[in-house]
Design a protein around this motif. Structure first.
Motif, PDB file in Angstrom:
ATOM      1  N   ALA B 134       0.838  -1.208   0.000  1.00 20.50           N
ATOM      2  CA  ALA B 134       0.000   0.000   0.000  1.00 20.50           C
ATOM      3  C   ALA B 134       0.869   1.253   0.000  1.00 20.50           C
ATOM      4  O   ALA B 134       0.550   2.260  -0.629  1.00 20.50           O
ATOM      5  CB  ALA B 134      -0.940  -0.006   1.204  1.00 20.50           C
ATOM      6  N   LYS B 135       2.013   1.163   0.694  1.00 19.41           N
ATOM      7  CA  LYS B 135       2.927   2.306   0.756  1.00 19.41           C
ATOM      8  C   LYS B 135       3.878   2.343  -0.447  1.00 19.41           C
ATOM      9  O   LYS B 135       4.305   3.408  -0.876  1.00 19.41           O
ATOM     10  CB  LYS B 135       3.767   2.235   2.053  1.00 19.41           C
ATOM     11  CG  LYS B 135       2.995   2.630   3.312  1.00 19.41           C
ATOM     12  CD  LYS B 135       3.871   2.507   4.550  1.00 19.41           C
ATOM     13  CE  LYS B 135       4.093   1.055   4.945  1.00 19.41           C
ATOM     14  NZ  LYS B 135       4.752   0.881   6.258  1.00 19.41           N
ATOM     15  N   GLU B 136       4.221   1.169  -0.955  1.00 22.49           N
ATOM     16  CA  GLU B 136       5.206   1.086  -2.052  1.00 22.49           C
ATOM     17  C   GLU B 136       4.646   0.251  -3.208  1.00 22.49           C
ATOM     18  O   GLU B 136       5.084  -0.877  -3.429  1.00 22.49           O
ATOM     19  CB  GLU B 136       6.505   0.466  -1.542  1.00 22.49           C
ATOM     20  CG  GLU B 136       7.150   1.249  -0.407  1.00 22.49           C
ATOM     21  CD  GLU B 136       8.346   0.499   0.173  1.00 22.49           C
ATOM     22  OE1 GLU B 136       9.459   1.016   0.048  1.00 22.49           O
ATOM     23  OE2 GLU B 136       8.156  -0.597   0.742  1.00 22.49           O
ATOM     24  N   PRO B 137       3.676   0.796  -3.940  1.00 20.97           N
ATOM     25  CA  PRO B 137       2.975   0.008  -4.970  1.00 20.97           C
ATOM     26  C   PRO B 137       3.838  -0.348  -6.184  1.00 20.97           C
ATOM     27  O   PRO B 137       3.386  -1.081  -7.061  1.00 20.97           O
ATOM     28  CB  PRO B 137       1.804   0.909  -5.368  1.00 20.97           C
ATOM     29  CG  PRO B 137       2.251   2.273  -5.030  1.00 20.97           C
ATOM     30  CD  PRO B 137       3.145   2.158  -3.833  1.00 20.97           C
ATOM     31  N   HIS B 138       5.076   0.186  -6.209  1.00 16.17           N
ATOM     32  CA  HIS B 138       5.960  -0.220  -7.323  1.00 16.17           C
ATOM     33  C   HIS B 138       6.565  -1.601  -7.059  1.00 16.17           C
ATOM     34  O   HIS B 138       7.296  -2.121  -7.899  1.00 16.17           O
ATOM     35  CB  HIS B 138       7.070   0.814  -7.520  1.00 16.17           C
ATOM     36  CG  HIS B 138       7.923   0.986  -6.308  1.00 16.17           C
ATOM     37  ND1 HIS B 138       7.601   1.863  -5.293  1.00 16.17           N
ATOM     38  CD2 HIS B 138       9.062   0.371  -5.929  1.00 16.17           C
ATOM     39  CE1 HIS B 138       8.523   1.787  -4.353  1.00 16.17           C
ATOM     40  NE2 HIS B 138       9.415   0.886  -4.701  1.00 16.17           N
TER      41      HIS B 138
END
Lengths: 164, 164
Positions: B134-138
């Motif tokens: 959710a914080k780092e969708p990459h």
């Protein structure tokens, strides 16, 4: 991930991340090299480290016109680092200038990449004609950037042989 | 390029093209090597060619669970090619088996990649938690595939030193 725009941004952020990671790793490598180490070959009889520094700088400089970002900054590097193999007898720019050129061209490119919309990432690169682009729309800027990050990785694999 | 869906497809096709290109180049390299050449080191004191063949095969095999594509096919390769450095005294699988495993795992992965929608490419990989994603969708499948293509390039840069 609720909108299509967000999805496109994710593809773009992966491209940017791939580019940044390759540049960061290569820069860390060159920064950790003394000037004396730049003169060493990566393996007996192969390219010197300084040749790969110049080569990567020149190839990235060639990305400026290819990506439609204007004229090159360092076209004189091609004759030394792209169109001819490593030649220890050739007179090179100072190592300080080469290190600065590497930093400058990458910063210049990265600033442009960060400013692009997804649509701008997908614009054709300038070495493909409108006709060919219509048939092969993957010949776009995104593709160029991913490809050049892979090219950095290719030479990084060689450079670490010297350090290990 | 008239619809947003088409634009997403272009990002996907670039990812797939990058993967295919790396696999094709590495496969051509290994296919051109005789079994005797597989035993040579890429540079004095460095990894043997066969170690890199096993290493790339094992790393690609690890992509199966990472991409949510099921259990691994060749988990036994890790102890020889990932968690330990090259050891000429170790007993390896036959070269024929290793060459077959390299072909099989890549075909298996490529078939899956070709079937994914853009949304499926952007699903999180399994080594990241829902919270972190959710914080780092990459941290998604697209990113994994581009990264592993870069890993192939990295070792290809080393392999060509042996051939040149």
């Amino acid at each position: 991930m609720t909108t299509t725009t967000t999805q496109q941004d994710l593809f773009v952020s992966t491209g940017l991340h791939t580019w940044n990671q390759a540049i960061t790793r290569a820069t860390a490598f060159f920064d950790a090299c003394t000037d004396e180490e730049l003169e060493k070959t990566i393996s007996p009889g192969k390219n010197r480290v300084v040749y790969l520094l110049g080569h990567l700088t020149a190839v990235h400089d060639r990305m400026l016109p290819l990506l439609g970002l204007g004229d090159r900054l360092y076209p004189h590097l091609d004759a030394l680092f792209v169109t001819t193999p490593d030649n220890p007898a050739a007179t090179l720019p100072s190592y300080r200038d080469l290190r600065n050129s590497w930093m400058t061209i990458n910063q210049h490119l990265t600033d442009a990449l960060k400013s692009w919309t997804p649509e701008e990432w997908l614009q054709k690169h300038t070495a493909v004609s409108d006709e060919d682009y219509a048939k092969e729309p993957h010949r776009n800027r995104f593709s160029v950037v991913i490809n050049r990050a892979g090219h950095v990785q290719y030479h990084l694999g060689q450079l670490v042989l010297f350090k290990k």
